[in-house]
Design an enzyme around this catalytic site. Structure first.
Site, PDB file in Angstrom:
ATOM      1  N   LYS A 222       8.081   0.719   5.599  1.00  0.00           N
ATOM      2  CA  LYS A 222       6.969   1.545   5.124  1.00  0.00           C
ATOM      3  C   LYS A 222       5.642   0.997   5.602  1.00  0.00           C
ATOM      4  CE  LYS A 222       4.403  -0.024   2.558  1.00  0.00           C
ATOM      5  NZ  LYS A 222       3.547  -0.786   1.645  1.00  0.00           N
ATOM      6  N   THR A 223       4.722   1.761   5.978  1.00  0.00           N
ATOM      7  CA  THR A 223       3.295   1.472   6.070  1.00  0.00           C
ATOM      8  C   THR A 223       2.616   2.542   6.914  1.00  0.00           C
ATOM      9  OG1 THR A 223       1.522  -0.010   6.722  1.00  0.00           O
ATOM     10  CG2 THR A 223       3.525  -0.271   7.981  1.00  0.00           C
TER      11      THR A 223
ATOM     12  N   ARG B 189       1.269  -5.702  -5.058  1.00  0.00           N
ATOM     13  CA  ARG B 189       1.292  -6.634  -3.932  1.00  0.00           C
ATOM     14  C   ARG B 189       1.733  -8.051  -4.314  1.00  0.00           C
ATOM     15  NH1 ARG B 189      -0.582  -4.444   0.703  1.00  0.00           N
ATOM     16  NH2 ARG B 189      -2.110  -2.760   0.600  1.00  0.00           N
TER      17      ARG B 189
ATOM     18  N   ASP C 141       5.172  -7.820   5.690  1.00  0.00           N
ATOM     19  CA  ASP C 141       5.187  -8.955   4.759  1.00  0.00           C
ATOM     20  C   ASP C 141       6.248  -8.769   3.673  1.00  0.00           C
ATOM     21  OD1 ASP C 141       3.208 -10.533   5.939  1.00  0.00           O
ATOM     22  OD2 ASP C 141       1.604  -9.397   4.978  1.00  0.00           O
TER      23      ASP C 141
ATOM     24  N   ASP D 286       0.102   2.033   8.461  1.00  0.00           N
ATOM     25  CA  ASP D 286      -0.523   1.329   9.585  1.00  0.00           C
ATOM     26  C   ASP D 286       0.255   1.476  10.894  1.00  0.00           C
ATOM     27  OD1 ASP D 286      -2.106   0.522   7.535  1.00  0.00           O
ATOM     28  OD2 ASP D 286      -1.514  -1.572   7.566  1.00  0.00           O
TER      29      ASP D 286
ATOM     30  N   GLY E 209       0.816  -1.217   0.000  1.00  0.00           N
ATOM     31  CA  GLY E 209       0.000   0.000   0.000  1.00  0.00           C
ATOM     32  C   GLY E 209       0.849   1.266   0.000  1.00  0.00           C
TER      33      GLY E 209
HETATM   34  P1  FBP Z   1       0.590  -1.948   3.613  1.00  0.00           P
HETATM   35  O1  FBP Z   1       0.521  -2.833   4.819  1.00  0.00           O
HETATM   36  O2  FBP Z   1       0.980  -2.649   2.393  1.00  0.00           O
HETATM   37  O3  FBP Z   1       1.413  -0.715   3.875  1.00  0.00           O
HETATM   38  O4  FBP Z   1      -0.887  -1.406   3.327  1.00  0.00           O
HETATM   39  C1  FBP Z   1      -1.567  -0.619   4.206  1.00  0.00           C
HETATM   40  C2  FBP Z   1      -3.038  -0.498   3.873  1.00  0.00           C
HETATM   41  O5  FBP Z   1      -3.310   0.850   3.566  1.00  0.00           O
HETATM   42  C3  FBP Z   1      -3.926  -1.001   4.999  1.00  0.00           C
HETATM   43  O6  FBP Z   1      -4.118  -0.009   5.976  1.00  0.00           O
HETATM   44  C4  FBP Z   1      -5.170  -1.377   4.262  1.00  0.00           C
HETATM   45  O7  FBP Z   1      -5.908  -2.367   4.972  1.00  0.00           O
HETATM   46  C5  FBP Z   1      -4.658  -1.934   2.976  1.00  0.00           C
HETATM   47  O8  FBP Z   1      -3.422  -1.280   2.746  1.00  0.00           O
HETATM   48  C6  FBP Z   1      -5.572  -1.690   1.819  1.00  0.00           C
HETATM   49  O9  FBP Z   1      -5.057  -2.349   0.712  1.00  0.00           O
HETATM   50  P2  FBP Z   1      -5.357  -1.954  -0.785  1.00  0.00           P
HETATM   51  O10 FBP Z   1      -4.536  -0.765  -1.114  1.00  0.00           O
HETATM   52  O11 FBP Z   1      -4.916  -3.140  -1.542  1.00  0.00           O
HETATM   53  O12 FBP Z   1      -6.812  -1.665  -0.894  1.00  0.00           O
END
Ligand code: FBP
Length: 604
Positions: free
Chosen positions: A254-255, A197, A228, A257, A133
């Site tokens: 990165k994230t 991803r 991951d 979250d 993400g």
């Molecule tokens: P990462 O863990 O890859 O940084 O993604 C974070 C995130 O934004 C989460 O908060 C959310 O649940 C998910 O990605 C949403 O995924 P997508 O962008 O595939 O809809």
């Protein structure tokens, strides 16, 4: 600009991108250079099946001014460095298993960079991947890495693999130039090369990757990702080390979250900007709410499993209710307990004449309600093909749901059937490529407000509640992931990228780039590297035990949560809203340069 597998050029006013239809066969290899100059509109050209969109890049005044911002670097990275090694490390859990799986990258020391002597380095090439993400600051990691490798030798080259790890496997890339990089400095988003991803975990992928890495003379690959993706970076580092392929792999935390943190990693990049963006929006809603005094706003916040984003936003805005999934799990609360908790606060405020309020809900809440957690664990098992470890394939959704209902234990089936049909359906069907439930698709904000309304109606019938309840729903997630990075993220990310170049120059592999002491002024930040294996333990994923980086959930003994608990009753009863306003890039330091409240409390 012409690239063998991808045509991607940038001129002063526009960017040229290739879209669908590009593959090795359809790409002419005669090296024809095409030039696009001057004003142009969006149009599509056909050239041997290659589709080219020419998109005019208009810039906002803020973007133009922000491009000139020079991110700060820790003092140690401002000149030549020497790597100071600490003691050998151990993984956070399952030491014997992790050691056996990572014989070449286990036990390495934590590295700290200190000022050292300038060494002359032969030019070398580096590749970079954005994985998962989006998170504000990714472009600055790339520009920091670019400037870092160029400062070591101006003939070093940086290549970006397109649309995530898949770009490495499918050999799709671009070469960065000064002009290209300058277009993206201090901007949000991952659009410079795109993200994806695709999981890098199979030998065929690693072998396909090494072909293009060799072709481009790449000595090191930097993978920007969450837990991951960094786990996969570590597996790749180990594989290339075991095979003696001579390619280093470096990770970058990165994230948005905020769940990739530990003793070595203070925070993952993007968390700061994303939370400040959501807090601005929540503050605006709270002001509206306090003006009209007629709505309860149920606001779901992204963040996958952990509640860091919800907690940080609560600390910044002081809402009436903020749910913390980790607490709900600890207290073994049922869905009805959660609904009762919110309804009580609504009723108490109504008794004071306040028929309005705000409720913050972490995205992952549903997975932390113990009965639903058990159900999800069994769903993960039954929906994985145990022979391949891959998700099971079904003809259609109905077949998948029927299979689930046939396969799970009676107790879990009862929980599944007690949920509203739309929620049950989403739980059964949607998984991301890492096998995670796609919690962002579950509309918990609507589920909870619906259930609160039903409970209040029952209390009204018993004359226990007298008030008006009208709900509005919001989900803040994508709004914050590509915001222009705050000063904190702009500096932190640039430093992470620049620092990665020093890890590469020092021959490190299987390390994550780290910058510590970030609550101090940037000059005092500490730069270095942590072995990724140090953060690993074994966890059950898709029906099998796997080595993974341990996810950091909200710590119930931690200072941020304790601060929240000490204040939440007052915030519930009174209208104590705080309105943070938009991120500021220029102005007094206390307005522009503050880190998150979470980090400040953790480091205090
Ligand atoms: P990462 O863990 O890859 O940084 O993604 C974070 C995130 O934004 C989460 O908060 C959310 O649940 C998910 O990605 C949403 O995924 P997508 O962008 O595939 O809809």
């Amino acid at each position: 600009m012409y690239f063998p597998l991808l045509f991607c050029g940038i001129s002063r006013n526009f960017i040229i991108l290739l879209t669908e239809g590009l593959d090795e066969r359809s790409c002419p290899s005669n090296g024809k250079t095409r030039k696009f100059e001057g004003e142009c509109e969006i149009r599509i050209r056909k050239n041997n099946k290659i589709f080219i969109n020419i998109i005019k890049m208009e810039k906002s005044a803020l973007q133009v001014a922000r491009a000139a911002y020079q991110p700060k670097l820790p003092k140690a990275l401002q000149g030549p460095v020497v790597a100071v090694e600490g003691a050998p490390t151990q993984s956070v859990g399952n030491q014997e298993d992790i050691k056996a799986m990572f014989p070449n990258t286990y036990g390495m020391p934590v590295i700290t960079f200190e000022a050292g002597e300038m060494k002359t380095l032969e030019p070398f090439n580096v590749g970079i991947i954005l994985s998962g993400g989006q998170a504000p600051g990714g472009h600055n990691v790339i520009s920091g890495l670019y400037d870092g490798v160029k400062s070591l030798n101006k003939d070093c080259k940086l290549y970006g693999f397109l649309m995530g790890p898949g770009g490495l496997v499918d050999h799709k890339y671009v070469e960065f130039t000064d002009e290209f990089i300058d277009e993206y400095r201090n901007t949000g988003g991952f659009d410079i090369i795109g993200s994806g991803r695709t999981k890098l975990e199979k030998v065929e992928q690693f072998e396909s990757g090494i072909k293009i890495l060799r072709e481009l003379g790449i000595k090191a690959l930097v993978i920007i990702g969450g837990d991951d993706s960094n786990t996969n970076a570590c597996v790749l580092a180990e594989y290339y080390a075991a095979k003696n392929y001579g390619v280093q792999v470096i990770g970058c935390p990165k994230t948005i979250d905020g769940d990739l943190k530990n003793e070595q990693i203070e925070t993952s990049f993007g968390f700061d900007t994303a939370c400040k963006t959501y807090a601005e929006l929540i503050g605006n809603i709270q002001r509206d709410c306090n003006s009209a005094r007629k709505y309860w706003h149920f606001i779901k916040l992204m963040g996958r499993s952990a509640s860091h984003i919800a907690l940080e936003c609560a600390l910044q805005t002081q809402p009436n209710v903020c749910l913390i999934s980790e607490e709900i799990e600890k207290k073994a609360m049922s869905l009805d307990d959660v609904v009762t908790y919110i309804a009580k606060i609504v009723a108490e405020r109504a008794a004071d004449g306040n028929n309005f309020g705000t409720v913050l809900i972490p995205e992952g809440l549903i997975e932390f309600i113990p009965a639903i957690k058990k159900l999800i664990a069994e769903l993960n098992e039954v929906l994985t093909d145990t022979t391949t470890g891959e998700p099971r394939e079904f003809e259609n959704a109905d077949e998948q749901i029927a299979f689930v209902k046939r396969s799970i234990a009676a107790e879990n089936l009862a929980v599944l059937e007690s949920l509203p049909a739309d929620v049950a359906r989403q739980l059964c069907l949607d998984r991301d490529p890492h096998g995670n439930v796609q919690v962002s698709l579950i509309e918990t904000e609507k589920l909870l407000s619906r259930m609160v309304a039903t409970k209040l109606a029952a209390w009204a019938a018993e004359e226990k509640y007298c008030g008006k309840f009208s709900a509005q729903h919001h989900f803040f997630g994508y709004e914050g992931r590509c915001a222009a990075p705050s000063n904190y993220d702009a500096d932190y990310c640039y430093s992470l990228g620049f620092n990665a170049s020093r890890l590469i120059a020092n021959g490190k592999t299987g390390y994550m780039s780290i910058i510590k002491n970030t609550t101090a002024p940037a000059a005092e930040w500490i730069a270095g590297g942590v072995p990724i294996t140090m953060m690993m333990n074994m966890e059950r994923r898709n029906g099998a035990m796997k080595p993974v980086i341990r996810k950091a959930l909200v710590e119930l003994e931690g200072a941020p949560y304790k601060f929240f608990v000490a204040h939440r009753e007052e915030w519930a009863k009174n209208t104590a809203y705080v309105y943070p306003g938009p991120i500021q890039y220029w102005g007094p330091s206390e307005v522009c340069d503050q880190c998150t409240k979470t980090l400040a409390l953790e480091q205090a």
